[in-house]
Design a protein around this motif. Sequence first.
Motif, PDB file in Angstrom:
ATOM      1  N   ASP A 337       0.878  -1.164   0.000  1.00  0.00           N
ATOM      2  CA  ASP A 337       0.000   0.000   0.000  1.00  0.00           C
ATOM      3  C   ASP A 337       0.918   1.218   0.000  1.00  0.00           C
ATOM      4  OD1 ASP A 337      -1.906   2.005   0.545  1.00  0.00           O
ATOM      5  OD2 ASP A 337      -3.159   0.564   1.638  1.00  0.00           O
ATOM      6  N   THR A 338       1.206   1.712  -1.188  1.00  0.00           N
ATOM      7  CA  THR A 338       2.239   2.744  -1.305  1.00  0.00           C
ATOM      8  C   THR A 338       1.737   3.912  -2.150  1.00  0.00           C
ATOM      9  OG1 THR A 338       3.178   1.688  -3.255  1.00  0.00           O
ATOM     10  CG2 THR A 338       4.096   1.039  -1.140  1.00  0.00           C
ATOM     11  N   GLY A 339       2.496   4.945  -2.190  1.00  0.00           N
ATOM     12  CA  GLY A 339       2.080   6.099  -2.980  1.00  0.00           C
ATOM     13  C   GLY A 339       2.978   7.288  -2.752  1.00  0.00           C
ATOM     14  N   ALA A 340       2.395   8.459  -2.753  1.00  0.00           N
ATOM     15  CA  ALA A 340       3.182   9.679  -2.620  1.00  0.00           C
ATOM     16  C   ALA A 340       2.303  10.820  -2.126  1.00  0.00           C
ATOM     17  CB  ALA A 340       3.802  10.053  -3.969  1.00  0.00           C
ATOM     18  N   LYS A 341       2.945  11.764  -1.445  1.00  0.00           N
ATOM     19  CA  LYS A 341       2.249  12.982  -1.017  1.00  0.00           C
ATOM     20  C   LYS A 341       3.032  14.172  -1.510  1.00  0.00           C
ATOM     21  CE  LYS A 341       0.182  11.568   3.359  1.00  0.00           C
ATOM     22  NZ  LYS A 341       0.137  11.771   4.809  1.00  0.00           N
ATOM     23  N   MET A 342       2.377  15.014  -2.270  1.00  0.00           N
ATOM     24  CA  MET A 342       3.050  16.205  -2.775  1.00  0.00           C
ATOM     25  C   MET A 342       2.285  17.427  -2.284  1.00  0.00           C
ATOM     26  SD  MET A 342       5.718  15.445  -4.311  1.00  0.00           S
ATOM     27  CE  MET A 342       6.578  14.086  -5.089  1.00  0.00           C
ATOM     28  N   ILE A 343       2.910  18.148  -1.380  1.00  0.00           N
ATOM     29  CA  ILE A 343       2.264  19.321  -0.802  1.00  0.00           C
ATOM     30  C   ILE A 343       2.954  20.574  -1.350  1.00  0.00           C
ATOM     31  CG2 ILE A 343       1.546  20.449   1.356  1.00  0.00           C
ATOM     32  CD1 ILE A 343       0.530  17.518   1.025  1.00  0.00           C
ATOM     33  N   HIS A 344       2.243  21.287  -2.200  1.00  0.00           N
ATOM     34  CA  HIS A 344       2.789  22.519  -2.773  1.00  0.00           C
ATOM     35  C   HIS A 344       2.470  23.674  -1.826  1.00  0.00           C
ATOM     36  CE1 HIS A 344       3.665  21.003  -6.948  1.00  0.00           C
ATOM     37  NE2 HIS A 344       2.915  20.019  -6.474  1.00  0.00           N
ATOM     38  N   ALA A 345       3.518  24.335  -1.356  1.00  0.00           N
ATOM     39  CA  ALA A 345       3.300  25.417  -0.397  1.00  0.00           C
ATOM     40  C   ALA A 345       3.999  26.704  -0.817  1.00  0.00           C
ATOM     41  CB  ALA A 345       3.771  24.977   0.984  1.00  0.00           C
ATOM     42  N   ALA A 346       4.378  26.790  -2.084  1.00  0.00           N
ATOM     43  CA  ALA A 346       4.990  28.020  -2.593  1.00  0.00           C
ATOM     44  C   ALA A 346       4.767  28.098  -4.096  1.00  0.00           C
ATOM     45  CB  ALA A 346       6.494  28.032  -2.275  1.00  0.00           C
ATOM     46  N   ASP A 347       4.946  29.291  -4.640  1.00  0.00           N
ATOM     47  CA  ASP A 347       4.737  29.499  -6.073  1.00  0.00           C
ATOM     48  C   ASP A 347       5.756  28.727  -6.900  1.00  0.00           C
ATOM     49  OD1 ASP A 347       2.687  31.208  -5.513  1.00  0.00           O
ATOM     50  OD2 ASP A 347       3.868  33.058  -5.779  1.00  0.00           O
ATOM     51  N   GLU A 348       5.323  28.378  -8.098  1.00  0.00           N
ATOM     52  CA  GLU A 348       6.195  27.781  -9.111  1.00  0.00           C
ATOM     53  C   GLU A 348       6.887  26.508  -8.627  1.00  0.00           C
ATOM     54  OE1 GLU A 348       8.547  30.775 -11.464  1.00  0.00           O
ATOM     55  OE2 GLU A 348       7.691  32.120  -9.955  1.00  0.00           O
ATOM     56  N   THR A 349       6.222  25.785  -7.767  1.00  0.00           N
ATOM     57  CA  THR A 349       6.782  24.515  -7.308  1.00  0.00           C
ATOM     58  C   THR A 349       6.333  23.406  -8.256  1.00  0.00           C
ATOM     59  OG1 THR A 349       4.932  24.427  -5.770  1.00  0.00           O
ATOM     60  CG2 THR A 349       7.054  25.096  -4.883  1.00  0.00           C
ATOM     61  N   THR A 350       7.190  22.397  -8.376  1.00  0.00           N
ATOM     62  CA  THR A 350       6.952  21.332  -9.349  1.00  0.00           C
ATOM     63  C   THR A 350       7.071  19.970  -8.671  1.00  0.00           C
ATOM     64  OG1 THR A 350       8.100  22.713 -10.949  1.00  0.00           O
ATOM     65  CG2 THR A 350       7.688  20.444 -11.593  1.00  0.00           C
ATOM     66  N   SER A 351       6.113  19.113  -8.929  1.00  0.00           N
ATOM     67  CA  SER A 351       6.229  17.762  -8.379  1.00  0.00           C
ATOM     68  C   SER A 351       5.951  16.719  -9.445  1.00  0.00           C
ATOM     69  CB  SER A 351       5.278  17.579  -7.197  1.00  0.00           C
ATOM     70  OG  SER A 351       3.934  17.750  -7.601  1.00  0.00           O
ATOM     71  N   ASN A 352       6.591  15.587  -9.272  1.00  0.00           N
ATOM     72  CA  ASN A 352       6.453  14.499 -10.237  1.00  0.00           C
ATOM     73  C   ASN A 352       6.351  13.181  -9.482  1.00  0.00           C
ATOM     74  OD1 ASN A 352       6.447  13.294 -12.832  1.00  0.00           O
ATOM     75  ND2 ASN A 352       8.629  12.831 -12.650  1.00  0.00           N
TER      76      ASN A 352
END
Lengths: 476, 251
Positions: A337-352
Amino acid sequence: MSSEAVLDTGTQEAIDIDRSKGDFSYPESHKFDAGVGLSPATVDYICDVKNDPDWVREFRHKALKTFESKPMPTHWATKDLENIDFDVIRYYLSDGTKPTRSWDEVPDDIKETFERLGIPQQERAFLAGVEAQYDSEAAYSNVKEELEKDGVIFVNSTEGLKEHEEIFRPWFGKVIPTGDNKFSALNSAVFSGGSFIYVPKGLKVRHPLQAYFRINSENFGQFERTLIICDEGSELTYMEGCTAPKFETTTLHSAVVELVAMKDAKLQYITVQNWSSNVFNLVTKRGIAHENAEVRWIDCNIGSRLTMKYPGVVMKGRKARGEVISIALANSGQHQDTGAKMIHAADETTSNVVSKSISVGEGRSTYRGQVHIPKHLKGCRNNTECDALLINSSSRTDTYPAITVRGNQHATQHEASVSQVSAEMLFYMQQRGLSEGAAMSLAVNGFVNDLVREFPMEYSVELKRLIELEMEGSVG
Amino acid sequence: MSLVVKDLHAAIDGTEILKGLSLEVPKGEVHAIMGPNGSGKSTLSKVLAGHDDYEVTGGSVTMDGADLLELEIDERSRAGLFLAFQYPAEVPGVTMANFIRAARQARMPEGEELEAVSYYKDLYAKMDQLGIDRKFTARAVNEGFSGGEKKRNEVLQMMMLDPVYGIMDETDSGLDIDALKVVADGVNSMRSPGRGFLVITHYQRLLDYIEPDHVHVLADGQIVRSGGKDLALELEARGYDFLKEEVVVAG
């Protein structure tokens, strides 16, 4: 011997890894044993043995209360969690061996354990530093003088909190607060072992730092705690690999790993996990990326009874980047049971996020992904791809993406696929002379190939071999 | 020594497709099988290769005396049977170089490792011969390949695996004339006294480039006529319909 020749030997041994080598244990004589069950007395015992400072003792006791107050997350997670009996687990064991610097000082039976695990002697020459965890204390740790001269701190967490409190304490429990979830609270109460790393400003550590972990006591939960801080403009790759012997009763592993990448820093954390299929592996991993910093989790989960792991990145500074690349393989009796958490807390942030899972036999893989982009930000981007491969008709996969994007100045993309190794593909491969098993194995390796390339050479070779071993018996 | 098919009956989902097919391909010869759509051409190639969807309900197939039908798909391959597919499958993430290497490795005795340097030398030489860009070694098998690229790669694999009997299933379909020539040259370069070919095609065109020793006409699951290469020209001129009439008359 040239360095190239040494590398060849190391790679060869990695290829010849023998799975059965994970299935053994040695008689243990533990100098310190907290006994079974968890109470304030257990916490005090650990503090006494480790000679924890008062602030840590207080931290642990508070965490224990938090742990006790939190329910099991079975309202969203698997009911299998209810089968963990916290009263029969030993929360602290140690043979009293102090971390040793030189290989010669490591006790013989511990050396033999590493020998049988197939950790190549030669590999040490390539590692900037090795910290091998035997039970809950570091039995062997070696940081090359070069790194020490550069000001890199690479010690176990106990040493980190005592000797480097001024760097350790401001970040400890800040990336992952005690109350983040029930298991982070448990870890905070009883943690021992794990690494503390600090990379000073502007230093690019050329060689990956590496640690081997191993559970070696029945019913003994391993609660390592790792904190890595990359100061401004520095770069580090850390590799963590796990094998565990098989035991008849369940074993709990619940680590907490906190990463901090200051402005312009790059921090990469690589895990290859191959737990035996009775292990509950409930891990909390999260990183904070400050301005223009990058945190990458590269994660491979093979084995265990239940793994719950969702590496996360909080992108706190402008132009910060977060990435999770993960491979999960669930065989019969296993649930990834896996995955990812991407929390954007600023401008122009990038997650993949790129996640690939393989379910074999009655294995089950679950992807849970959280992407959070609040309304007040602008110019954020997320890309999520999750692909599942089902090998047998009894295999199972589920995907639970939770993407919250507010505001209209962002770009997000989500792709998911479920596929099978088609009969026509197998026929084609078999017609070229590959046995059904070899064909299946090659197809599965092909499925994860683009992600396997992200792992360092010696890991990717081992990974391919592990996948082949897991595929044995999946056909015919 | 030859590939001998005797009174072969085969069915898919209970429907009989091959209805007593007999054929002998001796080493050193190229035999062409022609026939209209639905005559059983592709079924024949799949049954010979051992596809699970087809059930052999009668007859026998021997390859140089050995019972082919007793062998698994991969065992047939390693024994020297190669099928160039009409529609080769894609194998995502597995490079051409690794795929062919794995197939070659599967032919090595236990414990012996394929020697990488000579393997690549051999692979590059054959790619050059077939006009395949060397970059293809790093491409995933058949993924995103054009029809012509797929067929060239089938011939490349055949060259690399050096079979005793090669079956070409509609190798000409989807090929322009230049690609057809390259593929045919590849097959012709492999013709030898120690190797037999079964070339399955709908059109006579391919046989201008791969000249067969014998031509067989397949209709409704049986060989209805055999002859020299002139038979192919006759079919081209008159179409398949005249055969049907003959079959009716003969019946």
